[in-house]
Design an enzyme around this catalytic site. Structure first.
Site, PDB file in Angstrom:
ATOM      1  N   HIS A  37      59.280 124.396 -56.403  1.00 44.74           N
ATOM      2  CA  HIS A  37      58.289 123.448 -56.693  1.00 44.74           C
ATOM      3  C   HIS A  37      57.363 124.230 -55.324  1.00 44.74           C
ATOM      4  O   HIS A  37      56.394 122.945 -54.698  1.00 44.74           O
ATOM      5  CB  HIS A  37      59.222 122.344 -55.317  1.00 44.74           C
ATOM      6  CG  HIS A  37      59.544 121.299 -56.809  1.00 44.74           C
ATOM      7  ND1 HIS A  37      58.792 120.040 -57.423  1.00 44.74           N
ATOM      8  CD2 HIS A  37      60.895 121.494 -57.721  1.00 44.74           C
ATOM      9  CE1 HIS A  37      59.749 119.230 -58.825  1.00 44.74           C
ATOM     10  NE2 HIS A  37      60.899 120.531 -58.175  1.00 44.74           N
TER      11      HIS A  37
ATOM     12  N   LYS B 162      47.810 121.006 -45.868  1.00 40.00           N
ATOM     13  CA  LYS B 162      47.604 120.276 -46.599  1.00 40.00           C
ATOM     14  C   LYS B 162      46.262 119.614 -46.036  1.00 40.00           C
ATOM     15  O   LYS B 162      45.845 118.785 -46.651  1.00 40.00           O
ATOM     16  CB  LYS B 162      48.473 118.332 -46.637  1.00 40.00           C
ATOM     17  CG  LYS B 162      49.700 118.957 -47.904  1.00 40.00           C
ATOM     18  CD  LYS B 162      50.871 117.470 -47.737  1.00 40.00           C
ATOM     19  CE  LYS B 162      51.953 117.804 -48.580  1.00 40.00           C
ATOM     20  NZ  LYS B 162      51.521 117.073 -49.982  1.00 40.00           N
TER      21      LYS B 162
ATOM     22  N   THR C  20      51.150 114.675 -57.014  1.00 38.70           N
ATOM     23  CA  THR C  20      51.461 113.905 -57.744  1.00 38.70           C
ATOM     24  C   THR C  20      50.684 112.310 -57.367  1.00 38.70           C
ATOM     25  O   THR C  20      50.220 111.281 -57.704  1.00 38.70           O
ATOM     26  CB  THR C  20      53.749 112.880 -58.095  1.00 38.70           C
ATOM     27  OG1 THR C  20      53.849 113.192 -56.564  1.00 38.70           O
ATOM     28  CG2 THR C  20      53.813 113.967 -58.508  1.00 38.70           C
TER      29      THR C  20
ATOM     30  N   LYS D 228      48.750 109.296 -59.071  1.00 41.21           N
ATOM     31  CA  LYS D 228      48.960 108.001 -58.567  1.00 41.21           C
ATOM     32  C   LYS D 228      47.105 107.007 -58.391  1.00 41.21           C
ATOM     33  O   LYS D 228      46.892 106.175 -58.863  1.00 41.21           O
ATOM     34  CB  LYS D 228      49.796 107.516 -57.481  1.00 41.21           C
ATOM     35  CG  LYS D 228      50.653 108.393 -57.397  1.00 41.21           C
ATOM     36  CD  LYS D 228      51.572 107.506 -56.295  1.00 41.21           C
ATOM     37  CE  LYS D 228      53.276 108.824 -56.403  1.00 41.21           C
ATOM     38  NZ  LYS D 228      53.756 109.090 -54.966  1.00 41.21           N
TER      39      LYS D 228
ATOM     40  N   LYS E  17      49.796 111.318 -48.020  1.00 40.94           N
ATOM     41  CA  LYS E  17      51.234 112.613 -48.106  1.00 40.94           C
ATOM     42  C   LYS E  17      52.058 112.957 -46.663  1.00 40.94           C
ATOM     43  O   LYS E  17      51.910 112.738 -45.482  1.00 40.94           O
ATOM     44  CB  LYS E  17      50.561 113.345 -48.945  1.00 40.94           C
ATOM     45  CG  LYS E  17      49.198 114.373 -48.028  1.00 40.94           C
ATOM     46  CD  LYS E  17      48.258 115.032 -48.546  1.00 40.94           C
ATOM     47  CE  LYS E  17      47.178 114.218 -49.669  1.00 40.94           C
ATOM     48  NZ  LYS E  17      48.080 114.907 -50.792  1.00 40.94           N
ATOM     49  N   ARG E  18      52.631 113.866 -47.394  1.00 38.37           N
ATOM     50  CA  ARG E  18      53.751 114.560 -45.800  1.00 38.37           C
ATOM     51  C   ARG E  18      52.717 114.632 -45.381  1.00 38.37           C
ATOM     52  O   ARG E  18      51.304 115.922 -45.669  1.00 38.37           O
ATOM     53  CB  ARG E  18      55.404 115.320 -46.078  1.00 38.37           C
ATOM     54  CG  ARG E  18      56.069 114.036 -46.432  1.00 38.37           C
ATOM     55  CD  ARG E  18      56.548 113.465 -46.027  1.00 38.37           C
ATOM     56  NE  ARG E  18      57.244 113.986 -44.668  1.00 38.37           N
ATOM     57  CZ  ARG E  18      58.426 115.134 -44.121  1.00 38.37           C
ATOM     58  NH1 ARG E  18      59.129 114.130 -45.395  1.00 38.37           N
ATOM     59  NH2 ARG E  18      59.081 114.837 -43.267  1.00 38.37           N
TER      60      ARG E  18
HETATM   61  C1  LIG Z   1      53.772 109.693 -54.555  1.00 36.61           C
HETATM   62  C2  LIG Z   1      54.111 110.200 -52.748  1.00 36.61           C
HETATM   63  C3  LIG Z   1      54.217 111.769 -52.231  1.00 36.61           C
HETATM   64  C4  LIG Z   1      53.953 112.592 -52.476  1.00 36.61           C
HETATM   65  O1  LIG Z   1      52.103 112.381 -52.218  1.00 36.61           O
HETATM   66  P1  LIG Z   1      51.632 114.125 -52.413  1.00 36.61           P
HETATM   67  O2  LIG Z   1      50.590 113.205 -51.884  1.00 36.61           O
HETATM   68  O3  LIG Z   1      51.918 114.265 -54.158  1.00 36.61           O
HETATM   69  O4  LIG Z   1      52.311 114.888 -51.489  1.00 36.61           O
HETATM   70  C5  LIG Z   1      54.646 111.205 -51.065  1.00 36.61           C
HETATM   71  N1  LIG Z   1      55.656 110.250 -50.300  1.00 36.61           N
HETATM   72  C6  LIG Z   1      55.443 109.757 -50.904  1.00 36.61           C
HETATM   73  C7  LIG Z   1      55.763 108.158 -50.206  1.00 36.61           C
HETATM   74  C8  LIG Z   1      55.074 109.056 -52.079  1.00 36.61           C
HETATM   75  O5  LIG Z   1      54.960 108.219 -53.162  1.00 36.61           O
END
Ligand SMILES: *Cc1c(COP(=O)(O)O)cnc(C)c1O
Length: 792
Positions: free
Chosen positions: A334, A528, A630, A634, A522-523
């Site tokens: 990952h 990032k 991911t 979304k 995101k985290r």
């Molecule tokens: C989809 C999702 C992530 C992943 O987000 P990235 O932008 O791909 O890092 C992290 N936390 C939550 C709650 C999510 O739904």
């Protein structure tokens, strides 16, 4: 079929037996519990039937230390196809289903993308009728709850089980004992049903809880040594007490090692005992009935553990056991962040898992002999061997001990093959595959964006697209249909209003639903680059102050992110953005143009409100660093263009939806590779107009970091570097001007309402590839050799 009478009967019965109340007397939480349990009753027969059918075929098992499930109630109703019916019945009983849904605590047994991917895979496997079981840990406390106090992140324990868990069943009869050098613990499984969408198949998530073998020492208790009496109990329960809140940084704690071995050993014992009941000692059949996927390196101790069981307990010779092991396991990588590559100190393993360590040593020695025979040089051997410098390299063990290693997006897999894991790709070229990540369309559109779902179903004349997302492509023909695009934009406006109302309620901030919603969720991690986003906002603010008549489309910048509690810089970035928000939001001169909101406690249920309301998807990681992402998918599915670097799955998003419908900027991987050794951020700092002004706010007293020195430390990380890295190792200053230009393009493009709507539409219509249904079918076919089983 849904029976209204039976449902009402169940509810009235369970509320009486569980709470001794009538429905009218029940609290919201009790109502939630009772409704959930009534649904559990309805599905139990199909669940047993699924298990029975699956027991005849080859099955896949997903071993993951994290599952970021979110809420279950709404999703289960949707997948059962009962959502509207149940909403109506409850309405007649004066119960608002939406309110009941909001009562549910998120099951937050994961950190971010990796844990959410595991959750999406479970949903997709059930929906695609793929026999997949998830195995993991039932953490007593999931990912911490986040609050801001004076702009600083404050963490609180996530007591997600405080009102019970109606969605799991404890299976005492399947308990097993897990042994460590310093004692044994009991692993007790809790099973949660995973419902597929419009199918009878119900898959299973089995999470292990750690308990003492003896409840407490009655003798000590009797002698009034209470503390001693509960010590053993606490020591055992500690193992499944908390989720490690670190995202991607490895966490080298003894307890973490115990967690890993605990759930891996329990899961393998579970599989082996069921296998033996059926096939006796015909272990060569084991890989013919089991495909086990290792989600990152966290469960890689499964490789020596299966060897231990086969060799020590079943008396199988090493070579045969090794073949069985390699043919059983596959491994998903990952990340390529070096600090995230898991390594374990040899001493820890020797202390806690001595026999497992011996087995790893044996694997290592045999591997070296193999490489020597192939003519490998000493220096290459040293680079590749599993144990070196007194550390165990879990990723090396994973590649060597499995038949397949996969990356999670094309770009990521190529970087693995040709850079990070080059030596390994040369050794085992046939073992490497790509499986681009995906997201489940059930939660990420059908559940969270019912209005858009309805429009799509109307246009396609069916709901089948919810389980075959490639059909969205048929919608592309409406891309110039003004009537449809207007309805589409109306839905977006409504979702923005809903989000604005929610933010007013929970964050106490007013935002303008007619502004551009520019969202980065995101985290929090340096790679990032939330800080790059912050610099741009501040630059825009300064330019607005200089030129109050500057013509921009009003914007609301929205952030959501948790920082690992020990990640000092990430916490500094949160504080910094909150300071920027305070400055901007309290300046009436700019308030009709820009606002900044950092929402608290970003999690799955909050995400479901944010993605459908977004106009801009911020995906601005340093090229080469985000394995896939991911969140980007979304946004796309909900019709939001990407403002992003050429990184992770952004590359594939643009390939599907066209670069003219997205906003790509910044250095690409090749450029980063070329400049990384000679890069001098000072050149950009001095030369790029406006850049120095924003970066200097970290040290010139514009903002107050409460005397912590956090802001200065961030400044130094950019311009001076640190003992462990060069200045600006994520190339923020290199990309700043490109990013600003891309932002200006967005401002321009957004003004033409219809052509903007067309971009959004084309993104949505081309998001079919990013369904986790596609991903899971690819795993099933190309890695596991597992076939669908349809329950009738
Ligand atoms: C989809 C999702 C992530 C992943 O987000 P990235 O932008 O791909 O890092 C992290 N936390 C939550 C709650 C999510 O739904």
């Amino acid at each position: 079929m849904f029976s209204k009478e039976r449902f009402i009967e169940s509810i009235n019965r369970i509320i009486k037996s569980d709470y001794g109340k009538t429905l009218d007397e029940a609290t919201e939480y009790e109502k939630y519990n009772v409704i959930s349990k009534a649904i559990m009753e309805m599905i139990i027969d199909n669940w047993s039937k699924t298990e029975e059918e699956y027991s005849k075929v080859k099955r896949a098992y997903y071993l993951s230390a994290e599952y970021l499930m979110g809420r279950a109630l709404g999703n289960n109703l949707l997948n059962l196809g009962f959502y509207d019916e149940v909403k109506e019945v409850l309405g007649q009983l004066n119960i608002d289903l939406n309110k009941i849904e909001e009562v549910e605590e998120d099951a937050g047994l994961g950190n971010g993308g990796l844990g959410r991917l595991a959750a999406c895979f479970l949903d997709s496997s059930a929906t695609m009728n793929i026999p997949l079981t998830g195995y993991g840990i039932r953490y007593r406390y999931g990912i911490f709850k986040q609050k801001f106090e004076n702009g600083f992140q404050v963490e609180e324990a996530d007591n997600w089980l405080k009102y019970g868990d109606p969605w799991s069943i404890r299976r005492d009869e399947d308990s097993v004992i897990v042994e460590f050098a310093d004692g044994k613990v009991k692993a007790v499984p809790y099973d949660t049903p995973i419902l597929g969408f419009k199918t009878k198949n119900i898959n299973k998530l089995r999470l292990w809880q750690a308990e003492p073998i003896k409840e407490f020492d009655f003798k000590l208790f009797n002698e009034q040594e209470y503390d001693e009496a509960v010590k053993e109990k606490n020591r055992a329960e500690d193992i499944s007490r908390v989720l490690y809140p670190n995202d991607s940084k490895r966490e080298g704690k003894i307890l973490r090692l115990k967690q890993q071995y605990f759930f891996v050993s329990a899961s393998l014992q579970d599989l082996i005992s069921k296998f033996k009941r059926k096939f006796g000692n015909k272990f060569d059949l084991f890989p013919k009935y089991h495909a086990i996927q290792l989600n990152d390196t966290h469960p890689v101790v499964a490789i020596p553990e299966l060897m231990r069981i086969l060799v020590d307990e079943e008396g199988i010779e090493w070579e045969r056991a090794w073949e069985i092991t390699v043919n059983t396991f596959a491994y998903t990588n990952h990340t390529i962040l070096s600090e995230a590559l898991e390594k374990w100190d040899v001493r820890l393993y020797k202390e806690i898992l001595p026999r497992i360590f011996e087995i790893i040593e044996d694997i290592d020695i045999r591997f070296i002999i193999e490489l020597k025979e192939k003519g490998y040089s000493i220096s290459k051997l040293k680079k590749m061997r599993i144990i070196s410098d007194n550390m165990i390299h879990m990723a090396w063990l994973a590649i060597h001990g499995t038949h397949t290693t996969n990356g999670v997006a094309e770009l990521h897999t190529n970087i693995l093959k040709h850079q990070e894991l080059k030596d390994w790709y040369e050794l085992y070229p046939e073992r490497f595959q790509n499986k681009t990540n995906g997201i489940t369309p059930r939660r990420w559109i059908a559940l969270c964006n019912k209005e858009l779902t309805e429009l799509i179903s109307e246009l396609l004349g069916t709901k089948d697209w919810i389980r075959d997302l490639s059909r969205l492509k048929e919608l592309e023909k409406y891309k110039d249909d003004e009537n449809i695009l207007n309805r589409f934009m109306q839905i977006k406006e409504n979702k923005k209003k809903e989000l604005a109302e929610y933010i007013r309620k929970v964050e106490d901030i007013q935002i303008n639903p007619n502004s551009i919603f520019d969202i980065q969720i995101k985290r929090l991690h340096e790679y990032k680059r939330q800080l790059l986003n912050a610099f741009h906002i501040l630059d825009l603010y300064f330019r607005l102050k200089e030129n109050p008549n500057m013509d921009i489309v009003p914007r609301t910048f929205i952030f959501g992110a948790k920082a690992a509690p020990g990640y000092y810089r990430a916490k500094g970035i949160i504080k910094y953005i909150n300071e920027i928000a305070k400055l901007i939001n309290n300046d009436p001169e700019v308030n009709d143009k820009i606002k900044v909101v950092f929402v608290q406690n970003y999690r799955v249920s909050y995400a479901e409100k944010l993605f459908p309301a977004a106009d801009v998807s911020e995906q601005i990681s340093t090229a080469g660093k985000e394995a896939s992402g991911t969140g980007n998918m979304k946004f796309m599915l909900n019709g939001t263009p990407t403002l992003g670097t050429y990184d992770g799955a952004n590359v594939e998003i643009v390939a599907e939806a066209g670069s003219e419908n997205n906003f790509i900027f910044g250095a690409r991987v090749e450029e980063i590779e070329r400049i990384k050794d000679t890069y001098d951020p000072k050149e950009y700092y001095e030369k790029v107009p406006g850049l120095k002004r924003v970066v200097d706010t970290l040290i010139d007293g514009t903002f107050d970091d409460g005397g912590t020195g956090m802001f200065e430390e961030l400044y130094n990380s950019l311009l001076k570097g640190a003992s462990w890295h060069k200045p600006d190792n994520y190339f923020l200053l290199r990309d700043f001007d490109d990013y600003r230009k891309a932002q200006q393009e967005i401002d321009k493009a957004y003004r033409d309402r219809l052509s903007w709507a067309k971009k959004c539409w084309i993104n949505m219509a081309n998001s079919g590839k990013f369904s986790s249904d596609r991903t899971i079918l690819d795993y099933a076919r190309e890695i596991w050799d597992v076939k669908p089983v349809v329950i009738k």
